[in-house]
Write an enzyme that holds these catalytic residues in place. Structure first.
Site, PDB file in Angstrom:
ATOM      1  N   ASP A 196      -4.592   0.603  -1.872  1.00 20.71           N
ATOM      2  CA  ASP A 196      -5.106  -0.672  -1.354  1.00 20.71           C
ATOM      3  C   ASP A 196      -5.098  -1.748  -2.434  1.00 20.71           C
ATOM      4  OD1 ASP A 196      -5.567   0.137   1.246  1.00 20.71           O
ATOM      5  OD2 ASP A 196      -7.710   0.537   0.971  1.00 20.71           O
ATOM      6  N   HIS A 211       1.507   4.218  -3.020  1.00 22.02           N
ATOM      7  CA  HIS A 211       1.247   5.663  -2.975  1.00 22.02           C
ATOM      8  C   HIS A 211       2.227   6.426  -3.868  1.00 22.02           C
ATOM      9  CE1 HIS A 211      -2.096   6.304  -0.424  1.00 22.02           C
ATOM     10  NE2 HIS A 211      -1.576   5.751   0.647  1.00 22.02           N
ATOM     11  N   HIS A 231       0.841  -1.199   0.000  1.00 17.99           N
ATOM     12  CA  HIS A 231       0.000   0.000   0.000  1.00 17.99           C
ATOM     13  C   HIS A 231       0.879   1.253   0.000  1.00 17.99           C
ATOM     14  CE1 HIS A 231      -3.519   2.452   1.547  1.00 17.99           C
ATOM     15  NE2 HIS A 231      -2.507   3.182   2.001  1.00 17.99           N
ATOM     16  N   GLU A 232       1.859   1.280   0.882  1.00 19.96           N
ATOM     17  CA  GLU A 232       2.705   2.477   0.992  1.00 19.96           C
ATOM     18  C   GLU A 232       3.550   2.676  -0.269  1.00 19.96           C
ATOM     19  OE1 GLU A 232       1.842   4.496   3.080  1.00 19.96           O
ATOM     20  OE2 GLU A 232       0.795   3.220   4.518  1.00 19.96           O
TER      21      GLU A 232
HETATM   22 ZN   LIG Z   1      -2.452   5.218   2.350  1.00 16.55          ZN
END
Ligand SMILES: [Zn+2]
Length: 682
Positions: free
Chosen positions: A584, A523, A519-520
């Site tokens: 996600d 980004h 997830h990170e």
């Molecule tokens: Zn996030």
């Protein structure tokens, strides 16, 4: 306390931020790896193919109540709450007889200053009386730039706020940006939505709350003042940009030379503001996030009488300190901000609030002691391996994308190669030497801590970029991506079950913390992050065609998530949550690939009846078990860029081909999407 002048507003967090948690884990001498699945929470009456959230978390939802002092409950919240007694133990062990100005003295005395309720109650509003008096004494609106500078220093709400950031057009240097602010409610919608009964009701209660609070400090005109304050804030809300507009890093980058500020806001004394805020002489230009908002604020400053502005500033000053004043103020503040706005029946016990205050003021001092006691080195080693495998999976995945051209792939790979993972805790801690903490001066402590943080950020101007800085403390159960430093950061406290289980087989860990890592990283490649290059500069590295294909995919996600309705009448805002939804979906897809890589061609063991692939997806789903009070749920739909947890499970899994395979989904299953409707980005 609210953080002042931070550089953290750009951080993309895993979940909405709240103060934090962690339980020590021991590794069995002879580890028999477990599945890591909390089988007691599985509701077998719902099929995973029909609703993965209700299947994996159904029994948890049925058997757990939200504690009376919380607005929500779930895996994140339980861990955060479990950290508080650990931190309390650390604080109590610091020792009240510690040497003056030592770390231990600060930790111990800040806590004591908040816990001394008898003295605090005896003082009433007197600790902020002189600050209130200086507002009363204002003679002209010409003095307001000074008031705003003073408010910025102590973190009180003001019409705009400065923040120190890397310059998005030249990431080798720090700049100051000026962003819109000034509201006492969570979002402009609370002021402007006239067709919404619930938000309207909050507005009525807000005005009543201001009336009561002003009355408590002896304002004989409290009701009329509260009415004017609400009108002024409504006008401020109208001038503000929406949260969706504020997600655009290009539109919110507006470089204005100091000499040009007067053109933007004729008559506003920026020289006075920059002098009083101590920014003068440190920068040649500002980055104005919302130019039209500043114009709107300047027009309001001219059109509204001084008496209205004085009432507005008095209210926000009082509001800033209300939780730290005598019981009548803190109770009334909780009645509105806790109960009316977020649905929480009871305030937290005082010691928990004291720990949270320490978290805000001395977070890294506590963090240093916390990791020494609660963060085993083997966690860091296993986490480093996981992060490494996720990065490998991302690299492989970019190479195999069918929708992206070789030129854009090359740029994406270059960005990926410069990602900097930070795991556990900072290698350089904040030095609190100059911060004075006194046992008998709570408000003084809060002001000095705010000023310390303000100066710490201001002092970065003109200096090289500090790559060691952290935007979260190690005891925070959360994670973030920072596009300016192109870094992914995982505090120590998130490395515990159900996110990370050192005693469990890899599958559940790849599904949980692996998906968090994915997830990170994602980004960096979401609709915002993909506009920055690996050096943290806003630079369009996409070909036109690739960008169009990317946008078409992300628009499909907007459509999918906008159809989810967590509270009747309050659908998910697919545009506000787009970046998080991309993270996600892509994060889970990459974590799955990394899990397959980790198997190295060998079949995964069957544990407790689950295949490896099944454990992976159950591990992902159980992280999001949670429930919310309705007021809190609505407030988040309006202000939180994350989708509600149940849709972080369902919305994400529906787009994962691996999930269809692991549980043999059929067209008749409720979670089923036709292959053409599934959104697969990275
Ligand atoms: Zn996030």
């Amino acid at each position: 306390m609210k953080k002042v002048f931070t550089s953290t507003s750009l951080l993309l967090m895993l979940t909405a931020c709240a103060p934090s948690a962690k339980t020590p884990q021991t590794v069995a001498a002879n580890p028999q790896l477990l599945s890591g699945i909390d089988t007691q929470w599985i509701d077998t009456s719902v099929r995973i193919q029909d609703d993965a959230n209700l299947h994996v978390n159904g029994n948890w939802i049925k058997k757990n109540e939200i504690p009376a002092d919380k607005s929500a409950w779930g895996a994140f919240y339980e861990l955060r709450d479990a950290t508080l007694p650990q931190l309390k133990g650390i604080i109590e062990n610091a020792g009240s007889s510690a040497e003056t100005n030592s770390d231990a003295q600060k930790i111990s005395d800040l806590y004591a200053s908040f816990m001394d309720e008898t003295s605090i109650n005896a003082l009433g509003v007197s600790p902020i009386a002189s600050q209130l008096e200086s507002i009363n004494a204002l003679k002209s609106k010409q003095q307001i730039p000074t008031v705003i500078a003073q408010f910025n220093r102590v973190g009180a709400t003001a019409p705009y706020e400065p923040a120190v950031h890397q310059d998005a057009k030249d990431s080798t240097k720090y700049i100051v940006d000026i962003g819109q602010s000034g509201l006492g409610l969570p979002d402009r919608d609370y002021y402007l939505k006239d067709d919404d009964v619930k938000l309207k009701d909050i507005r009525v209660k807000y005005q009543a709350h201001i009336t009561k609070m002003l009355g408590m400090i002896g304002d004989t005109n409290a009701a009329a003042n509260a009415k004017n304050i609400l009108s002024l804030e409504t006008a401020i809300a109208k001038a503000q940009w929406t949260k969706v507009e504020n997600r655009d890093p290009v539109k919110t980058y507006n470089r204005v030379e100091l000499s040009e500020l007067n053109k933007l806001t004729p008559g506003y004394d920026w020289n006075q503001y920059l002098t009083e805020s101590d920014i003068k002489g440190k920068v040649d230009y500002l980055v104005v996030s919302q130019p039209s908002y500043l114009k709107g604020f300047n027009a309001l400053l001219k059109s509204q009488p001084l008496s209205v502005w004085k009432a507005y500033f008095r209210w926000h000053l009082l509001n800033n300190y209300a939780s730290y004043l005598s019981k009548n103020f803190s109770d009334e503040s909780f009645a509105f901000y806790g109960t009316a706005l977020r649905g929480i029946p009871e305030p937290e016990p005082r010691w928990k609030r004291a720990v949270r205050l320490e978290e805000g003021a001395l977070g890294e001092l506590l963090g240093k002691l916390y990791v020494a006691k609660y963060f085993p080195p083997q966690h860091k080693a296993r986490m480093e391996k996981l992060v490494g495998n996720l990065l490998i999976a991302y690299r492989t995945s970019i190479d195999t994308l069918d929708w992206m051209s070789p030129e854009t792939k090359k740029e994406a790979q270059a960005k990926l190669a410069t990602f900097n993972p930070k795991i556990g805790y900072p290698n350089k801690w904040i030095d609190y030497t100059t911060l004075v903490i006194s046992k008998n001066d709570l408000i003084g402590n809060i002001n000095r801590a705010s000023q310390f943080e303000y100066n710490r950020n201001l002092n970065k101007l003109g200096k090289p970029i500090d790559r060691d800085e952290w935007g979260m403390t190690p005891q925070t159960v959360n994670a973030y991506y920072n596009p300016e430093l192109n870094e992914i950061v995982f505090p120590a406290a998130i490395m515990q079950p159900p996110f990370f289980n050192i005693n469990a087989d890899d599958a559940v860990n790849y599904g949980a913390i692996g998906a968090v890592i994915g997830h990170e990283i994602s980004h960096g490649f979401d609709d915002q992050g993909s506009q920055y290059d690996g050096h943290g500069n806003l630079r369009d590295w996409w070909t036109k065609e690739d960008h169009e294909k990317f946008s078409a995919k992300t628009q499909q996600l907007v459509k999918q998530y906008s159809a989810y309705i967590p509270v009747p009448g309050y659908p998910v805002n697919g545009e506000l949550t787009l970046g998080e939804n991309i993270a996600d979906n892509s994060g889970l897809a990459i974590a799955y690939k990394a899990y397959l890589i980790s198997l190295n061609g060998k079949p995964a063991p069957i544990i407790e009846g689950y295949t490896g692939e099944q454990r992976f997806y159950v591990g992902f789903s159980q992280v999001w078990r949670s429930k919310f009070r309705e007021e809190e749920a609505i407030s988040r739909i309006k202000a939180d860029p994350h989708s509600p947890p149940q849709f972080r499970v369902i919305g994400t899994l529906k787009n994962q081909p691996g999930f269809y395979k692991a549980f043999d989904l059929k067209e008749s299953d409720k979670m089923y999407l036709a292959p053409g409707e599934r959104v697969i980005i990275w």
